[in-house]
Design a protein around this motif. Structure first.
Motif, mmCIF file in Angstrom:
data_model
loop_
_atom_site.group_PDB
_atom_site.id
_atom_site.type_symbol
_atom_site.label_atom_id
_atom_site.label_comp_id
_atom_site.label_asym_id
_atom_site.label_seq_id
_atom_site.Cartn_x
_atom_site.Cartn_y
_atom_site.Cartn_z
ATOM 1 N N TYR A 17 6.446 -0.580 6.157
ATOM 2 C CA TYR A 17 5.084 -0.541 6.699
ATOM 3 C C TYR A 17 4.377 -1.871 6.438
ATOM 4 N N ASP A 18 4.512 -2.389 5.222
ATOM 5 C CA ASP A 18 3.871 -3.659 4.874
ATOM 6 C C ASP A 18 4.400 -4.796 5.741
ATOM 7 N N CYS A 23 9.656 1.906 -2.936
ATOM 8 C CA CYS A 23 9.724 2.772 -1.760
ATOM 9 C C CYS A 23 10.000 1.920 -0.514
ATOM 10 N N ARG A 50 0.844 -1.189 0.000
ATOM 11 C CA ARG A 50 0.000 0.000 0.000
ATOM 12 C C ARG A 50 0.883 1.245 0.000
ATOM 13 N N ILE A 51 0.400 2.295 -0.670
ATOM 14 C CA ILE A 51 1.152 3.542 -0.801
ATOM 15 C C ILE A 51 0.263 4.704 -0.383
ATOM 16 N N TRP A 81 1.168 7.440 9.829
ATOM 17 C CA TRP A 81 1.652 7.922 8.545
ATOM 18 C C TRP A 81 2.001 9.400 8.605
ATOM 19 N N LEU A 88 -4.299 5.364 2.623
ATOM 20 C CA LEU A 88 -3.435 4.590 1.744
ATOM 21 C C LEU A 88 -4.263 3.987 0.632
ATOM 22 N N SER A 106 8.893 8.866 3.466
ATOM 23 C CA SER A 106 8.616 8.335 2.136
ATOM 24 C C SER A 106 8.924 9.375 1.057
ATOM 25 N N CYS A 149 7.296 2.215 2.375
ATOM 26 C CA CYS A 149 6.074 1.431 2.154
ATOM 27 C C CYS A 149 6.329 -0.054 2.382
#
Length: 173
Positions: free
Chosen positions: A64-65, A58, A27-28, A85, A50, A92, A61
């Motif tokens: 985060y995942d 990135c 997810r971005i 975020w 997101l 980012s 990202c």
């Protein structure tokens, strides 16, 4: 998974192979767009949401995942509510800023790797954060991510170095 059928008449041994793999979709930020090289560009204001999943290089990202995914990451222990975020977004943007290289321009930091074996979660998370000169720590019941970037607005892109007796030859300045 890749499969090949090769005639032993054409090759004496197994030929060298290479594959172009985009990797895992993540997810971005909602105001980000993935470019052909995998870096993100940003337009407009970030509303905190997101989108995706999509392919990107990135590292923020990807981190985060890995933190929130409950299949292969730390998601059984870390919920997305434990991350902000508000803190990750400037990291980012900084990681995806284009910088000059001898071959042209590219993203300042990118992740193009394979995690091919089991490893300690804490070490893996620290390794992923180190891609963008970052580190993670637990404080105030949240996962905090920080990075050594100078000014996140890009006005100072030089890394900050701390010099102490422990990292100077013979401990002498």
């Amino acid at each position: 998974v890749a499969g090949l059928e090769i005639s032993t008449k054409a090759f004496e041994s197994l030929p060298t192979r290479a594959y172009l793999i985009k990797g895992k979709k993540v997810r971005i930020p909602s105001n980000a767009t993935v470019q052909e090289d995998g870096r993100l560009t940003f337009s407009g204001a970030f509303d905190g949401s997101l989108e995706g999943p999509t392919w990107t290089t990135c590292p923020v990202c990807a981190l985060y995942d890995m933190l929130v995914n409950d299949t292969y990451g730390a998601g059984d222990f870390i919920d997305s509510t434990y991350l902000s975020w508000v803190d990750l977004y400037p990291l980012s943007r900084y990681a995806n800023q284009q910088v000059d290289t001898p071959d042209g321009k590219e993203a300042r930091f990118a992740i193009n790797t394979v995690i091919g074996s089991r490893t300690d979660a804490y070490n893996l998370i620290q390794d992923l954060a180190s891609i963008f000169r970052g580190m993670t720590f637990w404080a105030s019941n949240t996962v905090n991510v920080t990075a050594d970037h100078g000014n996140l607005d890009g006005s100072d892109i030089s890394p900050v170095h701390l010099y102490t007796n422990s990292n100077v030859i013979d401990g002498q300045f």
